[in-house]
Design a protein around this motif. Sequence first.
Motif, PDB file in Angstrom:
ATOM      1  N   ASP A  23       0.834  -1.211   0.000  1.00 53.87           N
ATOM      2  CA  ASP A  23       0.000   0.000   0.000  1.00 53.87           C
ATOM      3  C   ASP A  23       0.859   1.248   0.000  1.00 53.87           C
ATOM      4  O   ASP A  23       0.572   2.216  -0.699  1.00 53.87           O
ATOM      5  N   ILE A  24       1.924   1.234   0.773  1.00 58.19           N
ATOM      6  CA  ILE A  24       2.825   2.388   0.830  1.00 58.19           C
ATOM      7  C   ILE A  24       3.504   2.587  -0.515  1.00 58.19           C
ATOM      8  O   ILE A  24       3.635   3.706  -0.999  1.00 58.19           O
ATOM      9  N   ALA A  25       3.932   1.488  -1.124  1.00 63.22           N
ATOM     10  CA  ALA A  25       4.592   1.578  -2.427  1.00 63.22           C
ATOM     11  C   ALA A  25       3.638   2.127  -3.485  1.00 63.22           C
ATOM     12  O   ALA A  25       4.034   2.907  -4.346  1.00 63.22           O
ATOM     13  N   ASP A  26       2.365   1.726  -3.418  1.00 57.39           N
ATOM     14  CA  ASP A  26       1.380   2.230  -4.381  1.00 57.39           C
ATOM     15  C   ASP A  26       1.110   3.710  -4.169  1.00 57.39           C
ATOM     16  O   ASP A  26       0.846   4.442  -5.119  1.00 57.39           O
ATOM     17  N   ALA A  27       1.151   4.149  -2.912  1.00 58.38           N
ATOM     18  CA  ALA A  27       0.823   5.540  -2.599  1.00 58.38           C
ATOM     19  C   ALA A  27       1.976   6.488  -2.908  1.00 58.38           C
ATOM     20  O   ALA A  27       1.761   7.682  -3.078  1.00 58.38           O
ATOM     21  N   SER A  28       3.192   5.984  -2.984  1.00 56.77           N
ATOM     22  CA  SER A  28       4.331   6.883  -3.190  1.00 56.77           C
ATOM     23  C   SER A  28       4.450   7.255  -4.661  1.00 56.77           C
ATOM     24  O   SER A  28       4.074   6.516  -5.559  1.00 56.77           O
ATOM     25  N   ASP A  29       5.001   8.430  -4.873  1.00 56.91           N
ATOM     26  CA  ASP A  29       5.214   8.926  -6.235  1.00 56.91           C
ATOM     27  C   ASP A  29       6.701   8.934  -6.556  1.00 56.91           C
ATOM     28  O   ASP A  29       7.226   9.869  -7.133  1.00 56.91           O
ATOM     29  N   ASP A  30       7.411   7.882  -6.155  1.00 51.56           N
ATOM     30  CA  ASP A  30       8.852   7.825  -6.332  1.00 51.56           C
ATOM     31  C   ASP A  30       9.267   7.396  -7.736  1.00 51.56           C
ATOM     32  O   ASP A  30      10.430   7.463  -8.071  1.00 51.56           O
ATOM     33  N   PHE A  31       8.361   6.937  -8.551  1.00 52.56           N
ATOM     34  CA  PHE A  31       8.709   6.436  -9.877  1.00 52.56           C
ATOM     35  C   PHE A  31       8.915   7.604 -10.834  1.00 52.56           C
ATOM     36  O   PHE A  31       8.055   8.467 -10.989  1.00 52.56           O
ATOM     37  N   ASP A  32      10.068   7.618 -11.465  1.00 53.16           N
ATOM     38  CA  ASP A  32      10.397   8.661 -12.438  1.00 53.16           C
ATOM     39  C   ASP A  32      10.779   7.957 -13.737  1.00 53.16           C
ATOM     40  O   ASP A  32      11.868   7.388 -13.854  1.00 53.16           O
ATOM     41  N   ALA A  33       9.874   7.983 -14.699  1.00 55.10           N
ATOM     42  CA  ALA A  33      10.092   7.268 -15.956  1.00 55.10           C
ATOM     43  C   ALA A  33      11.319   7.783 -16.694  1.00 55.10           C
ATOM     44  O   ALA A  33      12.066   6.996 -17.299  1.00 55.10           O
ATOM     45  N   ASP A  34      11.567   9.083 -16.651  1.00 53.01           N
ATOM     46  CA  ASP A  34      12.735   9.645 -17.342  1.00 53.01           C
ATOM     47  C   ASP A  34      14.035   9.117 -16.737  1.00 53.01           C
ATOM     48  O   ASP A  34      14.991   8.801 -17.446  1.00 53.01           O
ATOM     49  N   LYS A  35      14.058   9.014 -15.396  1.00 54.55           N
ATOM     50  CA  LYS A  35      15.244   8.505 -14.725  1.00 54.55           C
ATOM     51  C   LYS A  35      15.479   7.032 -15.091  1.00 54.55           C
ATOM     52  O   LYS A  35      16.625   6.621 -15.322  1.00 54.55           O
ATOM     53  N   VAL A  36      14.397   6.270 -15.180  1.00 56.50           N
ATOM     54  CA  VAL A  36      14.517   4.861 -15.560  1.00 56.50           C
ATOM     55  C   VAL A  36      15.071   4.733 -16.973  1.00 56.50           C
ATOM     56  O   VAL A  36      15.973   3.923 -17.236  1.00 56.50           O
ATOM     57  N   HIS A  37      14.582   5.559 -17.896  1.00 54.55           N
ATOM     58  CA  HIS A  37      15.079   5.497 -19.278  1.00 54.55           C
ATOM     59  C   HIS A  37      16.554   5.898 -19.345  1.00 54.55           C
ATOM     60  O   HIS A  37      17.337   5.291 -20.082  1.00 54.55           O
ATOM     61  N   ALA A  38      16.945   6.899 -18.565  1.00 54.99           N
ATOM     62  CA  ALA A  38      18.343   7.335 -18.556  1.00 54.99           C
ATOM     63  C   ALA A  38      19.248   6.234 -17.993  1.00 54.99           C
ATOM     64  O   ALA A  38      20.338   5.973 -18.531  1.00 54.99           O
ATOM     65  N   MET A  39      18.786   5.587 -16.917  1.00 54.34           N
ATOM     66  CA  MET A  39      19.576   4.505 -16.340  1.00 54.34           C
ATOM     67  C   MET A  39      19.682   3.331 -17.310  1.00 54.34           C
ATOM     68  O   MET A  39      20.753   2.710 -17.449  1.00 54.34           O
ATOM     69  N   ARG A  40      18.592   3.024 -17.978  1.00 54.56           N
ATOM     70  CA  ARG A  40      18.608   1.919 -18.946  1.00 54.56           C
ATOM     71  C   ARG A  40      19.592   2.211 -20.077  1.00 54.56           C
ATOM     72  O   ARG A  40      20.345   1.333 -20.516  1.00 54.56           O
ATOM     73  N   ALA A  41      19.603   3.458 -20.541  1.00 53.87           N
ATOM     74  CA  ALA A  41      20.530   3.833 -21.607  1.00 53.87           C
ATOM     75  C   ALA A  41      21.972   3.750 -21.117  1.00 53.87           C
ATOM     76  O   ALA A  41      22.857   3.259 -21.839  1.00 53.87           O
TER      77      ALA A  41
END
Length: 111
Positions: A62-80
């Motif tokens: 529930d806490i993980a769902d409520a948090s807004d810690d996901f940053d898609a741009d950061k994920v794409h940069a890390m993947r690159a």
Amino acid sequence: MKIPTGQTPELPGALAPADHAKPARNAAQWVAKDAPAAQAAPRAALPVTVSIAARALARSADIADASDDFDADKVHAMRAAIGQGQFHVDAQAVAHKMLANAQEILSRSRA
């Protein structure tokens, strides 16, 4: 036993002639007819218990769902960066974060 021609044998439990058959009911009629009986039938109650670990897992989800810690741009940069071989992991930072998370989970399970 030989059956003479022109006679129909009488079979025990044979089906009734078609003119005496009951008209077929559609699905809605079956549900409407059987619904009160199904609702009236008592059901045995079984006790259900949830372990402390399962409760802690549900709370953390529930806490993980409520948090807004996901940053898609950061994920794409890390993947690159990983794809280009330029991403480096700070093992000490990861270890500190893992210990902090473990301590948080243990403190929640005690509460």
